[in-house]
Design a protein around this motif. Structure first.
Motif, PDB file in Angstrom:
ATOM      1  N   MET A 107       7.134   7.092   0.440  1.00 28.38           N
ATOM      2  CA  MET A 107       6.787   5.731   0.845  1.00 28.38           C
ATOM      3  C   MET A 107       5.974   5.719   2.127  1.00 28.38           C
ATOM      4  O   MET A 107       5.002   4.966   2.249  1.00 28.38           O
ATOM      5  N   ALA A 108       6.361   6.549   3.082  1.00 26.27           N
ATOM      6  CA  ALA A 108       5.631   6.598   4.347  1.00 26.27           C
ATOM      7  C   ALA A 108       4.190   7.034   4.130  1.00 26.27           C
ATOM      8  O   ALA A 108       3.248   6.431   4.672  1.00 26.27           O
ATOM      9  N   GLY A 109       3.991   8.066   3.307  1.00 27.20           N
ATOM     10  CA  GLY A 109       2.639   8.542   3.044  1.00 27.20           C
ATOM     11  C   GLY A 109       1.808   7.544   2.267  1.00 27.20           C
ATOM     12  O   GLY A 109       0.648   7.285   2.604  1.00 27.20           O
ATOM     13  N   ALA A 110       2.408   6.961   1.227  1.00 26.91           N
ATOM     14  CA  ALA A 110       1.674   6.005   0.399  1.00 26.91           C
ATOM     15  C   ALA A 110       1.363   4.732   1.181  1.00 26.91           C
ATOM     16  O   ALA A 110       0.272   4.165   1.060  1.00 26.91           O
ATOM     17  N   ALA A 111       2.312   4.274   1.992  1.00 24.34           N
ATOM     18  CA  ALA A 111       2.097   3.058   2.774  1.00 24.34           C
ATOM     19  C   ALA A 111       1.016   3.280   3.825  1.00 24.34           C
ATOM     20  O   ALA A 111       0.223   2.384   4.117  1.00 24.34           O
ATOM     21  N   ALA A 112       0.977   4.467   4.408  1.00 23.79           N
ATOM     22  CA  ALA A 112      -0.050   4.775   5.396  1.00 23.79           C
ATOM     23  C   ALA A 112      -1.414   4.952   4.745  1.00 23.79           C
ATOM     24  O   ALA A 112      -2.446   4.697   5.376  1.00 23.79           O
ATOM     25  N   ALA A 113      -1.439   5.389   3.482  1.00 25.38           N
ATOM     26  CA  ALA A 113      -2.702   5.574   2.782  1.00 25.38           C
ATOM     27  C   ALA A 113      -3.418   4.249   2.591  1.00 25.38           C
ATOM     28  O   ALA A 113      -4.640   4.154   2.754  1.00 25.38           O
ATOM     29  N   CYS A 114      -2.659   3.205   2.244  1.00 26.25           N
ATOM     30  CA  CYS A 114      -3.250   1.868   2.128  1.00 26.25           C
ATOM     31  C   CYS A 114      -2.267   0.860   2.684  1.00 26.25           C
ATOM     32  O   CYS A 114      -1.285   0.506   2.026  1.00 26.25           O
ATOM     33  N   ARG A 115      -2.517   0.391   3.893  1.00 26.07           N
ATOM     34  CA  ARG A 115      -1.598  -0.511   4.578  1.00 26.07           C
ATOM     35  C   ARG A 115      -1.585  -1.910   3.973  1.00 26.07           C
ATOM     36  O   ARG A 115      -0.768  -2.737   4.362  1.00 26.07           O
ATOM     37  N   ASP A 116      -2.469  -2.188   3.028  1.00 28.80           N
ATOM     38  CA  ASP A 116      -2.547  -3.516   2.433  1.00 28.80           C
ATOM     39  C   ASP A 116      -1.802  -3.614   1.107  1.00 28.80           C
ATOM     40  O   ASP A 116      -1.784  -4.679   0.488  1.00 28.80           O
ATOM     41  N   LEU A 117      -1.207  -2.524   0.649  1.00 32.09           N
ATOM     42  CA  LEU A 117      -0.354  -2.546  -0.534  1.00 32.09           C
ATOM     43  C   LEU A 117       1.107  -2.487  -0.108  1.00 32.09           C
ATOM     44  O   LEU A 117       1.438  -1.911   0.929  1.00 32.09           O
ATOM     45  N   ILE A 118       1.992  -3.077  -0.898  1.00 28.89           N
ATOM     46  CA  ILE A 118       3.424  -3.112  -0.588  1.00 28.89           C
ATOM     47  C   ILE A 118       4.112  -1.956  -1.287  1.00 28.89           C
ATOM     48  O   ILE A 118       3.927  -1.744  -2.495  1.00 28.89           O
ATOM     49  N   LEU A 119       4.917  -1.217  -0.549  1.00 34.54           N
ATOM     50  CA  LEU A 119       5.670  -0.087  -1.111  1.00 34.54           C
ATOM     51  C   LEU A 119       7.151  -0.433  -1.096  1.00 34.54           C
ATOM     52  O   LEU A 119       7.821  -0.318  -0.066  1.00 34.54           O
ATOM     53  N   PRO A 120       7.713  -0.877  -2.231  1.00 28.41           N
ATOM     54  CA  PRO A 120       9.135  -1.224  -2.274  1.00 28.41           C
ATOM     55  C   PRO A 120       9.989  -0.142  -2.919  1.00 28.41           C
ATOM     56  O   PRO A 120       9.525   0.612  -3.785  1.00 28.41           O
ATOM     57  N   ASP A 237      -0.566 -14.519  -0.205  1.00 30.74           N
ATOM     58  CA  ASP A 237      -1.925 -14.350   0.308  1.00 30.74           C
ATOM     59  C   ASP A 237      -2.191 -15.199   1.549  1.00 30.74           C
ATOM     60  O   ASP A 237      -3.063 -14.869   2.354  1.00 30.74           O
ATOM     61  N   ARG A 238      -1.447 -16.280   1.712  1.00 28.90           N
ATOM     62  CA  ARG A 238      -1.595 -17.082   2.928  1.00 28.90           C
ATOM     63  C   ARG A 238      -1.097 -16.336   4.154  1.00 28.90           C
ATOM     64  O   ARG A 238      -1.565 -16.574   5.273  1.00 28.90           O
ATOM     65  N   TRP A 239      -0.136 -15.447   3.955  1.00 23.70           N
ATOM     66  CA  TRP A 239       0.510 -14.773   5.082  1.00 23.70           C
ATOM     67  C   TRP A 239       0.069 -13.322   5.256  1.00 23.70           C
ATOM     68  O   TRP A 239       0.096 -12.795   6.372  1.00 23.70           O
ATOM     69  N   ILE A 240      -0.304 -12.667   4.172  1.00 25.33           N
ATOM     70  CA  ILE A 240      -0.657 -11.253   4.249  1.00 25.33           C
ATOM     71  C   ILE A 240      -2.170 -11.122   4.325  1.00 25.33           C
ATOM     72  O   ILE A 240      -2.876 -11.412   3.360  1.00 25.33           O
ATOM     73  N   ARG A 241      -2.657 -10.696   5.469  1.00 28.45           N
ATOM     74  CA  ARG A 241      -4.083 -10.491   5.694  1.00 28.45           C
ATOM     75  C   ARG A 241      -4.362  -8.994   5.775  1.00 28.45           C
ATOM     76  O   ARG A 241      -3.448  -8.194   5.975  1.00 28.45           O
ATOM     77  N   PRO A 242      -5.621  -8.585   5.608  1.00 29.28           N
ATOM     78  CA  PRO A 242      -5.930  -7.150   5.747  1.00 29.28           C
ATOM     79  C   PRO A 242      -5.389  -6.597   7.057  1.00 29.28           C
ATOM     80  O   PRO A 242      -5.547  -7.197   8.122  1.00 29.28           O
ATOM     81  N   CYS A 243      -4.743  -5.466   6.976  1.00 26.78           N
ATOM     82  CA  CYS A 243      -4.118  -4.869   8.158  1.00 26.78           C
ATOM     83  C   CYS A 243      -5.189  -4.456   9.163  1.00 26.78           C
ATOM     84  O   CYS A 243      -6.191  -3.829   8.795  1.00 26.78           O
ATOM     85  N   PRO A 244      -4.997  -4.791  10.433  1.00 34.72           N
ATOM     86  CA  PRO A 244      -6.002  -4.433  11.447  1.00 34.72           C
ATOM     87  C   PRO A 244      -6.004  -2.954  11.806  1.00 34.72           C
ATOM     88  O   PRO A 244      -6.894  -2.500  12.525  1.00 34.72           O
ATOM     89  N   LEU A 245      -5.019  -2.208  11.325  1.00 33.23           N
ATOM     90  CA  LEU A 245      -4.924  -0.785  11.653  1.00 33.23           C
ATOM     91  C   LEU A 245      -5.515   0.059  10.527  1.00 33.23           C
ATOM     92  O   LEU A 245      -5.430  -0.307   9.357  1.00 33.23           O
ATOM     93  N   PRO A 246      -6.120   1.207  10.847  1.00 28.50           N
ATOM     94  CA  PRO A 246      -6.674   2.070   9.795  1.00 28.50           C
ATOM     95  C   PRO A 246      -5.578   2.748   8.990  1.00 28.50           C
ATOM     96  O   PRO A 246      -4.486   3.012   9.486  1.00 28.50           O
ATOM     97  N   GLY A 247      -5.882   2.992   7.725  1.00 32.07           N
ATOM     98  CA  GLY A 247      -4.984   3.761   6.870  1.00 32.07           C
ATOM     99  C   GLY A 247      -5.548   5.148   6.641  1.00 32.07           C
ATOM    100  O   GLY A 247      -6.617   5.503   7.160  1.00 32.07           O
ATOM    101  N   LEU A 248      -4.858   5.944   5.844  1.00 33.01           N
ATOM    102  CA  LEU A 248      -5.311   7.309   5.608  1.00 33.01           C
ATOM    103  C   LEU A 248      -6.503   7.354   4.672  1.00 33.01           C
ATOM    104  O   LEU A 248      -7.305   8.280   4.723  1.00 33.01           O
TER     105      LEU A 248
END
Length: 443
Positions: A107-120, A237-248
């Motif tokens: 989860m940590a690796g996948a979430a860092a790869a794309c910070r705009d997807l949800i990893l549950p 979509d009203r609350w989740i905006r593109p993450c300002p931090l870079p992903g992997l």
């Protein structure tokens, strides 16, 4: 051999923590590939695990579901897997790992790869313990798109108990996750839907851990209102905006995962500041959810019996589905004893909403805190409540009780016995503090 030119030029954006390339991932294609689970609002019968699974399956941002089966959370991954298997040409995938620690690492690796997807994922008890080497590192990571659904279960070793009390989640309060307790199937579903909006908010960027009681809520059925996927997408979509931090995948980070003390304190300072933002963002998300769907959204606590003005004699603080038994007998017990009684069922565990709890409980003469997890002292919730009230010039008297350990039923007679402790404290008696109660008796 020549390299084909990119049809879409990469947009390079510099940030304080690295460089971001926003066009590297086409999120609109991911969104368009989502296959709706429900196209209209629907009434279903579901247990808590199914309610949580439906919520995660309806999110277009959730496409990978890592997990490992452990009682009582297993049905979550089973429900998700059954749905994914029924759509073999869809984009959602289940990643069944060899153990819980591997789930957390993945989860940590996948979430860092794309910070705009949800990893549950969903886990419980010793499963959450096995994730600790990773979860304790995630709090300051900015990976607010990590969501661990914790199905509360009692002790992880001796004696083994697979029924629900919040021992596991309370033991992990220093992991750095936002911990939100839910009770009842509808609240479970609604909480899971809102949690990523909170964790992925640019002012928060902190992983979330929504949770609910094993067996009592995970395995028992009730009616559930399920919203249309399109309505959920519009809300998120009203609350989740593109993450300002870079992903992997879409960025280059300036820092690795190891720093010296020169930088460590700065990371922790920012982590603490982001946690404090939860007190502002959570109520706003909850209010928007209620406006949108007509049901209460995220809140610091559920309040029962509080007058619009004035105080109460006895305030009860607890959490979980057994609080419903207190709600059902509160009026009659208060009338029979000539007292005013109100209660709070805590929902936001971490960060604990000290100011909101203080403002509510300062209107009480005595506060009875009912804990449902073993503690060598007065109880996890008791310490939080006492801390919240500590700076008041004239604080209510706080008394502590334990009930429902290991998921035991907290019956009406047990509630009445504990309420009697509060009544005696109101009379100025020296009551026993921190006793365990079961079936109307102090053990």
């Amino acid at each position: 051999m020549t390299t084909p030119e990119l049809t879409v030029p990469l947009l390079r954006i510099q940030t304080a923590s690295g460089e971001r390339y926003d066009s590297a991932i086409d999120l609109e294609r991911v969104r368009a590939a989502h296959r709706p689970l429900h196209t209209v609002r629907t009434e279903v019968t579901a247990d808590g695990n199914t309610a949580a699974a439906i919520a995660t399956l309806q999110m277009w941002r959730a496409v990978i579901y890592p997990g490992f089966p452990i009682t009582p959370s297993t049905k979550w991954i089973e429900t998700v897997a059954a749905h994914v298997a029924g759509q073999p040409d869809g984009i959602k995938r289940v990643k069944l790992m060899e153990a819980e620690h591997a789930v957390a690492d993945y989860m940590a690796g996948a979430a860092a790869a794309c910070r705009d997807l949800i990893l549950p994922t969903a886990t419980s008890s010793v499963g959450l313990d096995h994730m600790t080497e990773t979860t304790r590192s995630l709090g300051a990571s900015g990976l607010g798109n990590v969501m661990i659904i914790n199905v509360y279960r009692a002790t992880a070793n001796y004696p083994l108990c697979i029924e629900g009390d919040p021992s596991d989640t309370l033991a992990h309060r220093d992991d750095g996750f936002i911990q939100i307790a839910a009770r009842g199937k509808q609240q479970i579903y609604d909480t899971v839907l809102q949690a990523p909006c909170l964790g992925m908010h640019p002012d928060v960027l902190t992983p979330t851990m929504p949770g609910y009681y094993g067996i009592k809520d995970s395995h028992r059925n009730a009616r559930l209102t399920v919203e249309a996927d399109s309505a959920i997408h519009a809300f998120q979509d009203r609350w989740i905006r593109p993450c300002p931090l870079p992903g992997l995948i879409n960025g280059d980070t300036a820092f690795g995962n190891c720093v010296t003390s020169r930088f460590f304190q700065g990371f922790k300072l920012e982590q603490k500041r982001r946690m404090e933002k939860v007190f502002e963002v959570l109520p706003a998300i909850g209010a928007d959810f209620e406006r949108t769907f007509g049901r209460p959204g995220l809140a610091f606590f559920d309040a029962d019996g509080w007058p619009e003005s004035g105080g109460v004699d006895l305030a009860v603080v607890s959490m979980g589905p057994d609080f419903g038994t207190f709600e059902s007998l509160r009026n009659a017990w208060a009338r029979d004893h000539g007292l005013t009684v109100a209660g709070l069922a805590i929902r936001l565990l971490t960060p604990f909403p000290r100011a909101a709890v203080r403002e509510k409980l300062r209107r009480a003469r005595v506060v009875l805190v009912v804990n449902q997890a073993h503690h060598m002292g007065r109880g996890h919730l008791t310490l939080d409540v006492a801390d919240a009230l500590g700076n008041l010039p004239s604080a209510p008297r706080v008394v502590s009780a334990f009930a429902g350990l290991g998921g035991a039923d907290v019956s009406e007679s047990t509630w009445e016995a504990m309420l009697d402790v509060g009544r005696r404290a109101l009379a100025g008696e020296d009551v026993s503090d921190g006793r365990i109660y079961h079936e109307g008796a102090a053990l």
